[in-house]
Design a protein around this motif. Structure first.
Motif, PDB file in Angstrom:
ATOM      1  N   VAL B  19     -66.650  79.171  25.476  1.00 15.71           N
ATOM      2  CA  VAL B  19     -67.100  80.543  25.709  1.00 15.71           C
ATOM      3  C   VAL B  19     -66.026  81.520  25.235  1.00 15.71           C
ATOM      4  CG1 VAL B  19     -67.879  82.213  27.443  1.00 15.71           C
ATOM      5  CG2 VAL B  19     -68.389  79.772  27.740  1.00 15.71           C
ATOM      6  N   PHE B  20     -66.467  82.542  24.536  1.00 14.87           N
ATOM      7  CA  PHE B  20     -65.565  83.597  24.068  1.00 14.87           C
ATOM      8  C   PHE B  20     -65.969  84.913  24.728  1.00 14.87           C
ATOM      9  CE2 PHE B  20     -63.352  81.523  20.578  1.00 14.87           C
ATOM     10  CZ  PHE B  20     -64.176  80.444  20.295  1.00 14.87           C
ATOM     11  N   LEU B  21     -65.008  85.547  25.370  1.00 12.47           N
ATOM     12  CA  LEU B  21     -65.226  86.890  25.899  1.00 12.47           C
ATOM     13  C   LEU B  21     -64.324  87.830  25.103  1.00 12.47           C
ATOM     14  CD1 LEU B  21     -65.239  86.249  29.760  1.00 12.47           C
ATOM     15  CD2 LEU B  21     -67.135  86.177  28.167  1.00 12.47           C
ATOM     16  N   GLU B  22     -64.953  88.871  24.540  1.00 13.48           N
ATOM     17  CA  GLU B  22     -64.210  89.773  23.667  1.00 13.48           C
ATOM     18  C   GLU B  22     -63.973  91.115  24.348  1.00 13.48           C
ATOM     19  OE1 GLU B  22     -64.240  86.976  20.557  1.00 13.48           O
ATOM     20  OE2 GLU B  22     -63.213  88.906  20.600  1.00 13.48           O
ATOM     21  N   CYS B  23     -62.822  91.668  24.084  1.00 11.75           N
ATOM     22  CA  CYS B  23     -62.468  92.981  24.616  1.00 11.75           C
ATOM     23  C   CYS B  23     -61.852  93.808  23.495  1.00 11.75           C
ATOM     24  CB  CYS B  23     -61.470  92.817  25.766  1.00 11.75           C
ATOM     25  SG  CYS B  23     -60.856  94.362  26.450  1.00 11.75           S
ATOM     26  N   VAL B  24     -62.311  95.034  23.367  1.00 11.25           N
ATOM     27  CA  VAL B  24     -61.790  95.928  22.337  1.00 11.25           C
ATOM     28  C   VAL B  24     -61.447  97.267  22.967  1.00 11.25           C
ATOM     29  CG1 VAL B  24     -62.307  97.121  20.176  1.00 11.25           C
ATOM     30  CG2 VAL B  24     -63.177  94.815  20.556  1.00 11.25           C
ATOM     31  N   GLN B  25     -60.267  97.783  22.609  1.00 12.16           N
ATOM     32  CA  GLN B  25     -59.890  99.129  23.079  1.00 12.16           C
ATOM     33  C   GLN B  25     -59.588 100.011  21.867  1.00 12.16           C
ATOM     34  OE1 GLN B  25     -56.513 100.216  22.721  1.00 12.16           O
ATOM     35  NE2 GLN B  25     -55.503  98.254  22.297  1.00 12.16           N
ATOM     36  N   ASP B  26     -59.864 101.299  22.049  1.00 19.88           N
ATOM     37  CA  ASP B  26     -59.785 102.198  20.899  1.00 19.88           C
ATOM     38  C   ASP B  26     -58.637 103.193  20.976  1.00 19.88           C
ATOM     39  OD1 ASP B  26     -62.438 104.598  21.784  1.00 19.88           O
ATOM     40  OD2 ASP B  26     -60.615 103.967  22.823  1.00 19.88           O
ATOM     41  N   MET B  27     -57.648 102.935  21.862  1.00 21.82           N
ATOM     42  CA  MET B  27     -56.568 103.909  22.029  1.00 21.82           C
ATOM     43  C   MET B  27     -55.219 103.386  21.578  1.00 21.82           C
ATOM     44  SD  MET B  27     -57.485 106.854  22.897  1.00 21.82           S
ATOM     45  CE  MET B  27     -55.965 107.559  23.519  1.00 21.82           C
ATOM     46  N   ASP B  28     -55.210 102.358  20.752  1.00 22.00           N
ATOM     47  CA  ASP B  28     -53.960 101.869  20.196  1.00 22.00           C
ATOM     48  C   ASP B  28     -52.981 101.383  21.286  1.00 22.00           C
ATOM     49  OD1 ASP B  28     -51.311 103.057  18.051  1.00 22.00           O
ATOM     50  OD2 ASP B  28     -52.607 101.311  17.787  1.00 22.00           O
ATOM     51  N   HIS B  29     -53.515 100.861  22.365  1.00 22.06           N
ATOM     52  CA  HIS B  29     -52.678 100.374  23.460  1.00 22.06           C
ATOM     53  C   HIS B  29     -52.025  99.048  23.106  1.00 22.06           C
ATOM     54  CE1 HIS B  29     -54.634 102.766  26.990  1.00 22.06           C
ATOM     55  NE2 HIS B  29     -53.921 103.528  26.171  1.00 22.06           N
ATOM     56  N   GLU B  30     -50.759  98.916  23.486  1.00 24.98           N
ATOM     57  CA  GLU B  30     -50.045  97.669  23.237  1.00 24.98           C
ATOM     58  C   GLU B  30     -50.419  96.573  24.249  1.00 24.98           C
ATOM     59  OE1 GLU B  30     -47.652 100.925  21.381  1.00 24.98           O
ATOM     60  OE2 GLU B  30     -48.759 100.673  23.251  1.00 24.98           O
ATOM     61  N   ASN B  31     -50.642  96.968  25.479  1.00 23.53           N
ATOM     62  CA  ASN B  31     -50.851  95.987  26.558  1.00 23.53           C
ATOM     63  C   ASN B  31     -52.330  95.763  26.815  1.00 23.53           C
ATOM     64  OD1 ASN B  31     -48.040  96.258  26.930  1.00 23.53           O
ATOM     65  ND2 ASN B  31     -48.346  97.887  28.431  1.00 23.53           N
ATOM     66  N   MET B  32     -52.708  94.505  26.944  1.00 24.32           N
ATOM     67  CA  MET B  32     -54.082  94.184  27.314  1.00 24.32           C
ATOM     68  C   MET B  32     -54.079  93.052  28.319  1.00 24.32           C
ATOM     69  SD  MET B  32     -56.180  94.733  23.753  1.00 24.32           S
ATOM     70  CE  MET B  32     -57.786  94.896  24.559  1.00 24.32           C
ATOM     71  N   PHE B  33     -55.091  93.046  29.182  1.00 23.15           N
ATOM     72  CA  PHE B  33     -55.116  92.163  30.352  1.00 23.15           C
ATOM     73  C   PHE B  33     -56.519  91.583  30.540  1.00 23.15           C
ATOM     74  CE2 PHE B  33     -51.127  93.947  31.940  1.00 23.15           C
ATOM     75  CZ  PHE B  33     -51.138  95.210  31.344  1.00 23.15           C
ATOM     76  N   ARG B  73     -57.914  94.140  19.862  1.00 21.88           N
ATOM     77  CA  ARG B  73     -58.833  93.112  20.358  1.00 21.88           C
ATOM     78  C   ARG B  73     -58.097  92.007  21.100  1.00 21.88           C
ATOM     79  NH1 ARG B  73     -64.054  91.941  18.488  1.00 21.88           N
ATOM     80  NH2 ARG B  73     -63.699  93.530  16.893  1.00 21.88           N
ATOM     81  N   PHE B  74     -58.632  91.660  22.275  1.00 19.52           N
ATOM     82  CA  PHE B  74     -58.029  90.612  23.098  1.00 19.52           C
ATOM     83  C   PHE B  74     -59.162  89.713  23.572  1.00 19.52           C
ATOM     84  CE2 PHE B  74     -54.844  88.502  25.196  1.00 19.52           C
ATOM     85  CZ  PHE B  74     -54.681  88.717  26.552  1.00 19.52           C
ATOM     86  N   SER B  75     -59.104  88.458  23.175  1.00 17.52           N
ATOM     87  CA  SER B  75     -60.198  87.538  23.479  1.00 17.52           C
ATOM     88  C   SER B  75     -59.779  86.547  24.551  1.00 17.52           C
ATOM     89  CB  SER B  75     -60.596  86.767  22.224  1.00 17.52           C
ATOM     90  OG  SER B  75     -60.971  87.655  21.195  1.00 17.52           O
ATOM     91  N   LEU B  76     -60.695  86.278  25.440  1.00 17.93           N
ATOM     92  CA  LEU B  76     -60.505  85.256  26.473  1.00 17.93           C
ATOM     93  C   LEU B  76     -61.405  84.079  26.116  1.00 17.93           C
ATOM     94  CD1 LEU B  76     -59.220  84.560  29.284  1.00 17.93           C
ATOM     95  CD2 LEU B  76     -61.357  85.408  30.291  1.00 17.93           C
ATOM     96  N   ILE B  77     -60.818  82.889  26.128  1.00 22.71           N
ATOM     97  CA  ILE B  77     -61.555  81.692  25.707  1.00 22.71           C
ATOM     98  C   ILE B  77     -61.593  80.688  26.854  1.00 22.71           C
ATOM     99  CG2 ILE B  77     -61.655  79.817  24.019  1.00 22.71           C
ATOM    100  CD1 ILE B  77     -59.681  81.851  22.379  1.00 22.71           C
ATOM    101  N   LEU B  78     -62.797  80.240  27.146  1.00 19.52           N
ATOM    102  CA  LEU B  78     -62.967  79.142  28.084  1.00 19.52           C
ATOM    103  C   LEU B  78     -63.271  77.914  27.226  1.00 19.52           C
ATOM    104  CD1 LEU B  78     -63.741  81.872  29.588  1.00 19.52           C
ATOM    105  CD2 LEU B  78     -65.072  80.419  31.129  1.00 19.52           C
ATOM    106  N   GLU B  79     -62.309  77.025  27.115  1.00 18.33           N
ATOM    107  CA  GLU B  79     -62.435  75.895  26.189  1.00 18.33           C
ATOM    108  C   GLU B  79     -63.624  74.998  26.542  1.00 18.33           C
ATOM    109  OE1 GLU B  79     -60.812  75.377  23.437  1.00 18.33           O
ATOM    110  OE2 GLU B  79     -59.298  76.961  23.616  1.00 18.33           O
ATOM    111  N   SER B  80     -63.813  74.770  27.810  1.00 20.06           N
ATOM    112  CA  SER B  80     -64.913  73.928  28.278  1.00 20.06           C
ATOM    113  C   SER B  80     -65.347  74.485  29.633  1.00 20.06           C
ATOM    114  CB  SER B  80     -64.442  72.478  28.413  1.00 20.06           C
ATOM    115  OG  SER B  80     -65.482  71.660  28.919  1.00 20.06           O
TER     116      SER B  80
END
Lengths: 113, 114
Positions: B19-33, B73-80
């Motif tokens: 499973v891939f969960l995608e996150c995108v932010q548009d403010m040029d932020h360095e930190n993502m969680f 873009r910061f992606s969270l992956i659930l391998e299984s």
């Protein structure tokens, strides 16, 4: 251990009443944030408190910070149903660029007509 | 205003799927969680990233991995995927230059693993 504790965790109150939510944290910090979360929704920023003695108010909500006591309060004045939500406080313990926050458990507020 | 978007509001997957969960932010932020939120357990940090290709484990990284190939873009992956990963997943971003504003959250993805 870095800990942020809120109390109460659940609060049921009548419209028109006043109440306070407390947020205690375990070590030195001068940055504290309050967020609101409606059921099934994400977190929305309410207040940013950046120094000892800081007080912010918006509508019926007022937040304050006492860094010496390591305590923040969120005071609700004359509650209305629209304030029903879960409120989180969060503390930035680490003065670094990571922006990592430690969140309290959340306080679920239910305002009854 | 900062905008943080997540690829899906609701997702249903089967046990064992990747499973891939995608996150995108548009403010040029360095930190993502990435956090997960479960009733009675509050928000728990899974992973965070403070720069492109940089990542650090949070409190509950087991069963998850992340990818940050581009700043926005910061992606969270659930391998299984497993049933105990059924949860609300929240992405957030912040910037060192505006850390004092705290984190900005996306709308959340409610993942159900059957």
């Amino acid at each position: 251990e870095l800990k942020v504790e809120q109390n109460p965790l659940f609060l049921s109150m009548q419209e028109g009443k006043n109440y306070t939510i407390y947020c205690n944290y375990s070590t030195t910090s001068d940055r504290l944030y309050w967020y609101r979360q409606d059921p099934g929704k994400s977190l929305e920023s309410l207040f940013v408190l950046l120094s000892n003695g800081a007080v912010k108010q918006e509508g019926r909500l007022m937040a304050s910070l006492d860094t010496k006591a390591r305590l923040s309060t969120l005071h609700i004045t004359a509650a209305v149903h629209d304030l029903s939500a879960t409120y989180f406080c969060a503390v930035d313990f680490i003065s670094s660029n990571t922006g990592k926050l430690i969140f309290g458990q959340g306080t679920t507020l239910q305002v009854k007509p | 205003d900062v905008k943080v978007t997540q690829s899906s509001r609701y997702l249903v997957k089967r046990t064992g799927e990747k499973v891939f969960l995608e996150c995108v932010q548009d403010m040029d932020h360095e930190n993502m969680f990435w956090y997960r939120q479960d009733p009675g357990l509050g928000l728990r940090l899974i992973y965070f990233s403070y720069d492109v290709k940089m990542k650090e484990k949070g409190d509950i990284p087991e069963g998850y991995s992340v990818s940050r190939e581009k700043k926005e873009r910061f992606s969270l992956i659930l391998e299984s995927a497993s049933t105990n990963q059924t949860s609300m997943y929240l992405c957030a971003s912040s910037s060192p230059s505006t850390n004092r504003k705290g984190q900005f959250f996306g709308p959340g993805t409610r993942l159900t693993v059957l």
